[in-house]
Design a protein around this motif. Structure first.
Motif, short mmCIF file in Angstrom:
data_model
loop_
_atom_site.label_atom_id
_atom_site.label_comp_id
_atom_site.label_asym_id
_atom_site.label_seq_id
_atom_site.Cartn_x
_atom_site.Cartn_y
_atom_site.Cartn_z
N LEU A 72 20.98 35.31 -17.28
CA LEU A 72 19.74 36.04 -16.95
C LEU A 72 19.94 37.54 -17.11
O LEU A 72 21.06 38.05 -16.98
CB LEU A 72 19.32 35.72 -15.52
N PRO A 73 18.86 38.28 -17.41
CA PRO A 73 18.98 39.74 -17.51
C PRO A 73 19.33 40.36 -16.16
O PRO A 73 19.11 39.77 -15.10
CB PRO A 73 17.58 40.17 -17.98
N CYS A 132 17.47 40.06 -12.45
CA CYS A 132 16.53 38.94 -12.40
C CYS A 132 16.95 37.95 -11.32
O CYS A 132 18.11 37.54 -11.27
CB CYS A 132 16.46 38.25 -13.77
N ALA A 167 13.57 32.73 -11.72
CA ALA A 167 13.75 32.28 -13.11
C ALA A 167 13.73 30.76 -13.19
O ALA A 167 13.13 30.18 -14.10
CB ALA A 167 15.06 32.83 -13.67
N LYS A 169 10.20 29.48 -13.08
CA LYS A 169 9.49 29.66 -14.35
C LYS A 169 9.98 28.67 -15.41
O LYS A 169 9.19 28.10 -16.15
CB LYS A 169 9.68 31.09 -14.85
N SER A 192 8.45 36.86 -20.30
CA SER A 192 8.96 38.24 -20.45
C SER A 192 10.37 38.37 -19.90
O SER A 192 10.72 39.35 -19.24
CB SER A 192 8.02 39.23 -19.73
N MET A 193 11.20 37.37 -20.15
CA MET A 193 12.61 37.39 -19.74
C MET A 193 13.48 37.31 -20.98
O MET A 193 13.36 36.38 -21.77
CB MET A 193 12.94 36.20 -18.81
N ASP A 194 14.34 38.29 -21.14
CA ASP A 194 15.25 38.32 -22.28
C ASP A 194 16.57 37.66 -21.89
O ASP A 194 17.53 38.31 -21.52
CB ASP A 194 15.49 39.77 -22.73
N VAL A 195 16.60 36.32 -21.97
CA VAL A 195 17.79 35.58 -21.55
C VAL A 195 18.71 35.36 -22.75
O VAL A 195 18.29 35.43 -23.91
CB VAL A 195 17.42 34.21 -20.94
#
Length: 895
Positions: free
Chosen positions: A350-351, A354, A359, A362, A406-409
């Protein structure tokens, strides 16, 4: 609009799926079908990124189908709902989910590639779900497409019922080919000379006949004929009046509304109708009831809403929040467990900043849409893990998470998804008896066939345990993913049977049996001899001829199995199977050493015993007794308090005796007798010049040793006329020992292969001997000399139906064969295939017969010829048998 809806409601409905190996032209065919039906004004193309059913941006960018799509094709007397499915192996789970709602399928075959590995996977899945199939052979406008050869290949690889339905067929010959697919139809054909359209439709529905259409989707050739065939011969089932529906997909629209895609399989579905999953076998806490707010009929990205969907309609419903793919509504039962499962597991990184629980919530939306992701939270490590099919799916998932949440994993390197099973039956006992609670469960755990999954049953009498308690125990067995004790991987390929149990009239509650059941499974696994299973791929490797040796060496190192290489054009094709652990990153390696000319295609084959179990178990480091979430120990009541009893002492305290007894004191006999090297050897036979050249080329220069014959050999050589008195034994099978390198360099074709790759020559000889053994039914032991390999301890392995021996350090093949003939010649007929004249003296002295390389080659060629004759004769007989029988019957009736 209302009149059109009424007309549409009155038409026949056919739900058709579109399936293909990647790059076969499936999306192009879907465009052709839509255009021919008048749904499109112009044809879209994958390479132009404007295909009608590629609605997701990443699909257009990559030129592949990722999510199944729906399109409506209106015909004069029928409405076809076309479900376009992904062709890439990474999205096979998405494809398999649609199979549960189909009336028939269109399987697209590339005219230049023929039947591929993934095509066979699709064919087996269509067979498993009982889906009738129409075949469309695409790209027939290209030079390499041979119609007759392709049809012949379809009959061999898929089914004899594949019949050319294209124009230009001889009418009588075509009718005969169709009629022989069913006995009743053949009888009517012989009487009337005709085959009715209803009979053809019946044969297709029964999966005895598979119409084949040839054409080019890009040029719209053969598309009209395919549509006409679907309209004429496609049939949907007779739906009951009672409401029923099958859920096959969960998705979300751009506004975030949850969509339940389903097919109505009985009655009709109306807006605001109350839907439920209630059925007899389902626990009350899992039952839900919700209203259908909106019914949408999708075609591509657009949809229309309707007030009512009759049986046969495929639609998307809003307002349902608990549905899952495969679920049955109304009279429909729950669907089958998917065959295709992910084989790789990744940790979600995870970023920074976060919250992992947010997470996880989601990502749960994605798990609803694709249950095969198996998104889990590891509480001890505080990590999210996810299971996937491959690298392409990984990239798609990362993009999807970024766009939707909108999560940059990112993901870690990933690891293999293992499974565990057991080698022999065992009884597991679980007891749960803290104060004012009581339950005891006895389970019989038995190994099942590979790929069979888990099966649960009860063999417990109701006089011992009430039926309600038995049902509850079976429910607890099914509700949880039980973990093995080697690596903590899920168990599979087992049958678990309830054989005994006990409840207390006053103190037993439902949760007590949950605890006792879980502990019984675990306690049984702790006692059993567990086997670690790893996933295997079936592969097709296309490489330049000069790279064959390198490829076969790599595949052998992975523990894979390779068929005989084929030459197709200027390329060599290797097919076979190998562990996913070895093949997962091999495609990039192939591109490197072939300089971009090689291609690797992989399809999931299934799970097989792990080739390096000890290494994997040690690397994972799972400690089963420290897994507090999956205890094997039981709880007994002592002096008014609950006491934990270790799993290996439970049987001494259990309250019920199931009566099961296992004989574990006898040593299992070896299935096939085979000579194995002992710790002593005779090393007195010299190597001839040819064998020495092999060693020097393979292992480096060696010193020549003098020939030192043993005393008994000299004696027998002096008295050769007396050799007639030696009696060969009649007991047991005949043994054939083959001096591997001697034969390779004595046969011209093998010698030619060995100049390029000694590994390839060895593999080719092994395949030749496998065929020979299958025909001659002798025990074949192929011996390769490896005595110059440092620290080599020798190896005996089974390749298909033959044994392959690599001698240990300081032991020659001659020495091995010498000892083998001495031991085996006491009780069996023994022959040795070699051209080594010195070796002849030794084997004669041990009562064996020598066959020269030249004579043995003639034997092998004769066997291959006889095999070919038998196969050809059987094929002719099988093809002509129904026709001859029918002709005879017709002749008798006329007389």
């Amino acid at each position: 609009m209302g009149q059109q809806a009424e007309e549409s409601k009155a038409k026949r409905r056919l739900c058709t799926g579109l399936f293909a190996h990647v790059d076969a032209g499936k999306t192009t065919l879907s465009e052709g079908l839509l255009y021919t039906c008048g749904c499109l004004k112009k044809l879209g193309r994958v390479d132009h990124r404007d295909a009608f059913l590629d609605t997701y941006a990443l699909e257009r960018e990559r030129g592949i189908t990722i999510f199944s799509k729906q399109a409506v094709l209106p015909l004069e007397d029928m409405v076809i709902t076309l479900l376009d499915t992904p062709g890439h192996v990474d999205f096979s789970a998405e494809m398999e989910r649609t199979l549960q709602v189909l009336d028939c399928a269109i399987l697209v075959i590339s005219g230049t590639d023929g039947v591929q590995g993934h095509t066979m996977t699709l064919w087996r899945l269509l067979e498993r779900y009982g889906v009738p199939v129409f075949l469309f052979v695409n790209k027939m406008d290209l030079a390499r497409a041979d119609r007759a050869a392709l049809l012949s290949g379809l009959k061999v690889r898929l089914d004899e019922g594949c019949v050319d339905f294209g124009p230009g067929q001889d009418r009588d010959s075509w009718l005969e080919n169709v009629a022989v697919c069913g006995e009743d139809v053949l009888e009517r054909y012989l009487e009337s000379g005709q085959v009715a359209d209803e009979d053809i439709a019946t044969l297709i529905r029964a999966r005895k006949l598979f119409p084949c259409y040839f054409g080019s989707a890009l040029r719209l050739e053969g598309v009209e004929e395919l549509l006409a065939g679907l309209s004429k011969y496609g049939s949907s089932p007779d739906y009951p009046s009672e409401f029923g529906a099958r859920v096959y997909k969960i998705a979300r629209d751009p506004q975030g509304n949850r969509l339940t895609y389903l097919k109505v399989t009985g009655g009709s579905l109306k807006v605001k109708a109350l839907l439920t999953n209630r059925r007899a076998a389902l626990a009350e806490e899992k039952v839900w009831e919700e209203k259908a707010d909106q019914i949408r009929i999708y075609s591509g990205a657009k949809f229309t809403t309707v007030d009512e969907a009759p049986a046969g309609t495929v639609c998307a419903v809003t307002g349902l929040s608990h549905t899952v793919p495969g679920e049955g509504l109304g009279w429909e039962a729950e669907g089958e467990t998917p065959v295709l499962e992910p084989v790789l597991t990744y940790r979600v990184v995870l970023p920074e900043g976060c919250d992992p629980h947010t997470a996880l919530l989601k990502l749960g939306e994605l798990a609803e849409e694709d249950p095969q992701l198996h998104i889990v939270w590891n509480e001890q490590l505080r990590e999210i893990h996810i299971q996937l099919m491959g690298e392409v799916q990984l990239e798609v998932l990362r993009r999807l998470i970024a766009e939707r949440f909108s999560m940059d994993v990112t993901f870690d390197a990933g690891s293999i998804v293992y499974r565990e099973t057991i080698a022999e039956p065992v009884e597991g006992v679980g007891h749960f008896e803290p104060l004012r609670h009581y339950a005891e469960v006895h389970l019989l755990l038995e190994p099942g066939e590979r790929g069979s999954g888990l099966h649960f049953a009860s063999a417990c009498g109701e006089d011992m345990l009430d039926r309600n308690w038995q049902r509850l125990i079976l429910t607890h067995l099914e509700e949880k993913q039980h973990l093995g004790v080697l690596t903590g991987s899920p168990i599979t390929d087992m049958r678990i049977t309830l054989v005994a149990g006990r409840a207390h009239v006053k103190h037993t509650e439902g949760g007590d049996f949950r605890q006792a059941t879980y502990r019984a499974v675990r306690q049984g696994l702790m006692q059993a001899r567990s086997i670690l299973l790893e996933p295997w791929y079936s592969f097709r490797l296309e490489i330049p001829p000069e790279c064959v040796g390198r490829a076969m060496t790599d595949l052998q190192r992975m523990g894979g199995e390779t068929d005989t290489p084929e030459t197709i054009g200027e390329e060599t094709v290797l097919t076979g199977a190998a562990p996913v652990a070895g093949l997962r990153d091999y495609a990039a390696e192939v591109m490197s050493y072939t300089k971009g000319r090689g291609r690797l295609f992989c399809t999931l084959k299934g799970y097989e015993p792990c080739h390096n179990q000890d290494e994997v178990v040690a690397a994972i480091g799972y400690e089963c007794e420290r897994d507090t979430e999956n205890p094997a120990d039981s709880v007994f009541c002592s002096h008014g308090a609950g006491v934990v009893v270790k799993w290996n002492e439970v049987r001494e305290h259990m309250h019920v005796d199931s009566g099961l007894r296992f004989d574990d004191g006898e040593e299992p006999e070896e299935e096939t007798p085979v000579y194995r090297p002992s710790t002593t050897y005779s090393d007195g036979v010299a190597q001839d010049k040819e064998l020495q050249a092999i060693f020097e080329r393979t292992y480096g220069p060696i010193k020549r040793r003098d020939f030192l014959p043993q005393e008994p050999v000299h004696k027998k050589h002096a008295e050769l006329p007396e050799r007639r008195e030696v009696t060969l034994r009649d007991s047991g099978p005949e043994y054939l020992l083959v001096d591997g390198y001697n034969i390779i360099f004595a046969w011209d074709e093998l010698k030619a292969v060995a100049r390029t790759s000694l590994d390839a020559a060895r593999q080719l000889l092994m395949d030749i001997l496998s065929n020979y053994q299958g025909f001659r039914k002798c025990v074949v032991i192929l011996v390769f000399d490896a005595y110059k390999v440092p620290r080599n301890t020798g190896d005996v392995s089974k390749y298909h139906n033959i044994y392959v021996v690599y001698t240990k350090e300081a032991e020659t093949a001659d020495a091995y064969i010498e000892r083998a003939t001495y031991e085996l010649g006491k009780h069996h007929h023994v022959r040795v295939a070699t051209s080594d004249s010195a070796e002849q003296l030794i084997i004669l002295g041990h009562g064996a017969l020598r066959v020269s390389a030249r004579i043995f080659k003639a034997e092998v060629e004769q066997a291959e010829g006889q095999i070919s004759d038998i196969l050809a004769r059987n094929n002719r007989q099988e093809k002509s048998k129904p026709v001859r029988a029918a002709m005879e019957k017709a002749k008798k009736q006329k007389n």
